[in-house]
Enzyme design. Structure first.
Site, PDB file in Angstrom:
ATOM      1  CG  HIS A 170     -45.600 -78.497 -17.443  1.00 13.76           C
ATOM      2  ND1 HIS A 170     -44.774 -79.405 -18.409  1.00 13.76           N
ATOM      3  CD2 HIS A 170     -45.269 -79.194 -16.252  1.00 13.76           C
ATOM      4  CE1 HIS A 170     -43.978 -80.035 -17.516  1.00 13.76           C
ATOM      5  NE2 HIS A 170     -44.450 -80.031 -16.433  1.00 13.76           N
ATOM      6  CB  CYS A 236     -44.018 -76.409 -24.752  1.00 14.52           C
ATOM      7  SG  CYS A 236     -42.982 -77.433 -23.885  1.00 14.52           S
TER       8      CYS A 236
END
Length: 262
Positions: A170, A236
């Site tokens: 993440h 991301c």
């Protein structure tokens, strides 16, 4: 001066002008002849290359002159390059080493797994756990409650073995920045260390990095087979979509095996 000399005929008076005009006409004829031998100049009014049935030799030689090559950028905050989908993986930054061979023994049934990843440049020192794909084929991620954990796609090669090993993490969670928050800061030549469950340690060197839209994810470039041992780090990036609770882009780091310790 005689009267006869003073009264020249009109033809005599016009003779010098006629001679000059004739000379100019001759020069003009020569120029027309030369121009007829020169190749035509394309002013854009004729058919383009796409409308021609077969390109000539000159067109073939210059076919790629104005086509930008597909590339994956060198990385860095100002170097993320949205590469074309047909771009190949970037070339290695340093000489590569041969992949770790898979042992041909009963112990080979127990596949080595990555246990920890270290990236000194961005101060990453994180455990690695297995992830898989969901029913829709999307790659899973580590639990949001473990923002410092990374995920290794368990059906990809073990780090150090031939093929692309996939590790994701993440960029942020509701608790703040996560393990790969600074992944986009990596540049070509940076070092990545992956520790395996069998005690082996492999070092990768970053060869390129890009930011891509999730809607045009370069699946072939990331997951496609490779002759050597390579690594892909995924997180991301881009704009955060509050409605979907996700980012619109992915940041992908490409790295190649440059050292192994047993």
């Amino acid at each position: 001066m005689t009267e006869q000399q003073q009264q020249k005929s009109p033809l005599n008076k016009a003779l010098p002008g006629l001679l000059i005009a004739g000379s100019l006409a001759g020069v003009g004829a020569v120029m027309v002849g030369l121009l007829s031998l020169a190749p035509p100049v394309d002013d854009g009014s004729g058919p383009g290359l796409a409308a021609m049935e077969e390109p000539g030799a000159v067109q073939i030689e210059n076919a790629g002159a104005f086509v930008l090559p597909p590339t994956v950028g060198p990385g860095g905050q100002s170097g993320l390059t949205p590469a074309r989908l047909d771009a190949p993986p970037p070339l290695a930054a340093v000489p590569t080493v041969a992949p770790i061979p898979v042992p041909k023994t009963k112990a080979a049934k127990v596949k080595a797994k990555p246990s920890r990843i270290k990236i000194p440049k961005i101060k990453v020192n994180a455990p690695v756990g297995p992830v898989t794909v969901d029913i829709k084929g999307n790659l899973g991620t580590p639990p949001l409650s473990k923002r410092n954990q990374t995920g290794w796609y368990r059906f990809s090669p073990a780090p150090g073995e031939a093929g692309p090993s996939i590790i994701n993490g993440h960029v942020s969670t509701r608790q703040g920045a996560a393990v790969f928050a600074r992944l986009s800061e990596l540049v070509k030549g940076d070092q990545i260390y992956v520790y395996r469950s069998d005690g082996k340690v492999v070092r990768y060197t970053v060869s390129g990095i890009e930011q891509v839209s999730k809607s045009t994810f370069p699946t072939k470039r990331v997951y496609g087979n490779t002759g050597g041992a390579e690594l892909r780090l995924i997180t991301c990036g881009g704009v955060f979509n509050k409605g979907a609770h996700s980012y619109k882009d992915n940041v992908i780091v490409y790295a190649t095996l440059s050292k192994k310790k047993t």
